[in-house]
Design an enzyme around this catalytic site. Structure first.
Site, mmCIF file in Angstrom:
data_model
loop_
_atom_site.group_PDB
_atom_site.id
_atom_site.type_symbol
_atom_site.label_atom_id
_atom_site.label_comp_id
_atom_site.label_asym_id
_atom_site.label_seq_id
_atom_site.Cartn_x
_atom_site.Cartn_y
_atom_site.Cartn_z
ATOM 1 N N SER A 189 19.872 -4.780 -29.757
ATOM 2 C CA SER A 189 19.312 -5.614 -28.695
ATOM 3 C C SER A 189 18.468 -6.720 -29.327
ATOM 4 O O SER A 189 18.984 -7.490 -30.124
ATOM 5 C CB SER A 189 18.501 -4.755 -27.712
ATOM 6 O OG SER A 189 18.083 -5.514 -26.609
ATOM 7 N N THR A 190 17.178 -6.795 -29.012
ATOM 8 C CA THR A 190 16.330 -7.876 -29.520
ATOM 9 C C THR A 190 16.338 -7.909 -31.044
ATOM 10 O O THR A 190 16.060 -6.905 -31.698
ATOM 11 C CB THR A 190 14.886 -7.696 -29.019
ATOM 12 O OG1 THR A 190 14.903 -7.532 -27.608
ATOM 13 C CG2 THR A 190 14.045 -8.904 -29.389
ATOM 14 N N HIS A 216 22.971 -6.397 -26.452
ATOM 15 C CA HIS A 216 22.476 -6.795 -25.130
ATOM 16 C C HIS A 216 22.391 -8.317 -25.051
ATOM 17 O O HIS A 216 21.576 -8.945 -25.731
ATOM 18 C CB HIS A 216 21.092 -6.204 -24.871
ATOM 19 C CG HIS A 216 21.093 -4.714 -24.784
ATOM 20 N ND1 HIS A 216 19.962 -3.959 -25.006
ATOM 21 C CD2 HIS A 216 22.076 -3.824 -24.501
ATOM 22 C CE1 HIS A 216 20.253 -2.671 -24.848
ATOM 23 N NE2 HIS A 216 21.536 -2.566 -24.556
ATOM 24 N N MET A 310 14.620 -3.628 -28.012
ATOM 25 C CA MET A 310 13.650 -3.084 -27.073
ATOM 26 C C MET A 310 14.242 -1.900 -26.311
ATOM 27 O O MET A 310 15.449 -1.816 -26.122
ATOM 28 C CB MET A 310 13.238 -4.162 -26.064
ATOM 29 C CG MET A 310 12.373 -5.250 -26.644
ATOM 30 S SD MET A 310 11.789 -6.398 -25.378
ATOM 31 C CE MET A 310 13.206 -7.479 -25.221
ATOM 32 N N ASP A 313 17.854 2.329 -25.026
ATOM 33 C CA ASP A 313 19.296 2.406 -24.799
ATOM 34 C C ASP A 313 19.991 2.866 -26.079
ATOM 35 O O ASP A 313 19.733 2.334 -27.159
ATOM 36 C CB ASP A 313 19.828 1.040 -24.365
ATOM 37 C CG ASP A 313 21.272 1.101 -23.892
ATOM 38 O OD1 ASP A 313 21.673 2.138 -23.331
ATOM 39 O OD2 ASP A 313 21.995 0.107 -24.072
#
Length: 375
Positions: A189-190, A216, A310, A313
């Site tokens: 993600s991030t 993401h 973040m 998940d």
């Protein structure tokens, strides 16, 4: 904690929208605006800002040029790109993430002003909470390191050298390493685009496993990410389409706004698109993909990798795969832009090894090389 924010956008209406959204999230911190990159640099020199919300496409000095100056002159300021979901905007946004932007926020597509405001508030609020948390923890990186120059076309990329990871980067194994692997599954993600560009291009052209990947991102941007990684890599990288077969040396990236699941068809595995509800507020979701892998085949032969991001998940998905004794690697806390997703897996006791990002491609290659040894 107060957070000072500089909003940079050439459109006065959008500067006003963002300022109205950001003001209550800043908790009393300075919220300023600038209509151009050059004026933004002047304001950064005059005041201390924690984060810059930077428009991707602007006249004269665009988002990329502005970001480059900010990273050079104000390296401790986090930069979040704000981009429209266009082909050109998404390509530029991916370049910005590779150059050191912390994250990407999509300009809302809907015509409902209230819904657009809610979307922006949720996305900006999440990023600002991450920045505030990192400041409370004593600083750390709020932006990624710039990417090295592109290696050019895929044919020009030399295979990554195969070498074992130094013992200092390992944790005691929870699961025995399988004799062979059938598939590599990655979640990020991030900070993921920059981290992935330090892993996927370093996998050798004869990499023996199919690769499925969830990053993401909103729709359109995942296609630009796939194109960027494909250009840098010896492997073929593409945004997944419904029915794509999983074949060795092919990297399938889940499409933004849709879940990707893996299904068995005869003796083969194929990617399927799924329009179910978000999971962990994410669509695509790592948990959705990993859970489908547990249902589609023998998860003892899945190599799962959870990278920077973040939230949590991927943790529940790894737990499902662990019921079948998959092998799981997490990116080390010290090299994550946001130690959230890997931390959730680590704290749940599901990680077999924690690896620095600089060694991750080599370790994956070593593990996948067990297939050749078995053959």
């Amino acid at each position: 904690m107060t957070t000072s924010v500089l909003i940079v956008d050439d459109t006065v209406v959008y500067r006003k929208i963002l300022a109205d959204v950001v003001a209550p999230l800043a908790d009393g911190g300075l919220v300023a605006t600038a209509p151009s990159g050059s004026l933004a640099l002047k304001k950064l020199a005059q005041n201390r800002f924690d984060v810059v919300l930077l428009d991707v496409q602007m006249p004269e000095m665009d988002g990329i040029e502005t970001l480059t100056h900010i990273r050079a002159q104000f390296p401790n300021v986090a930069v979040v790109m704000v981009s429209a979901a266009t082909a050109k905007g998404s390509e530029t946004a991916i370049k910005a993430l590779n150059l050191g932007a912390l994250d990407l926020i999509q300009k809302p597509l809907g015509r409902d002003a209230a819904d657009s405001t809610r979307q922006l508030r949720a996305e900006i609020g999440m990023v600002m909470r991450v920045i505030a948390t990192r400041r409370l923890m004593g600083g750390g990186r709020t932006a990624t390191s710039p990417m090295p120059p592109s290696a050019g076309p895929a044919t020009a990329v030399a295979p990554a050298p195969i070498r074992p990871v130094a013992p200092a980067y390992r944790r005691p194994r929870l699961s025995p390493v399988p004799g062979t692997f059938n598939l590599l599954a990655i979640g990020a993600s991030t900070g993921g685009p920059e981290a992935l560009s330090r892993v996927i291009p370093r996998l050798p052209g004869d990499f023996p496993l199919p690769v499925v990947l969830v990053q993401h991102m909103p729709p359109v941007f995942t296609a630009a990410l796939a194109s960027d990684l494909d250009r840098r890599s010896s492997l073929r990288v593409k945004e997944a389409a419904d029915g794509d077969p999983l074949v060795p040396g092919m990297v399938l990236i889940a499409r933004g706004g849709q879940h990707m699941i893996v299904a068995g068809e005869g003796d083969s595995l194929v990617a399927r698109m799924d329009d179910g509800p978000p999971e962990n507020s994410c669509k695509p979701s790592v948990d959705t993909l990993f859970r489908s892998l547990g249902e589609a085949g023998d998860s003892r032969h899945v190599l799962a990798v959870i990278m920077t991001g973040m939230g949590s998940d991927g943790m529940l998905g790894v737990r499902v795969l662990k019921n079948g004794r998959c092998y799981c690697i997490t990116q080390s806390a010290a090299t994550c832009v946001v130690y959230g997703m890997p931390q959730a897996v680590d704290q749940a006791g599901l990680s077999d090894e924690s690896i620095d990002i600089g060694d991750l491609a080599d370790r994956i290659t070593v593990l996948a090389g067990r297939n050749r040894s078995a053959a």
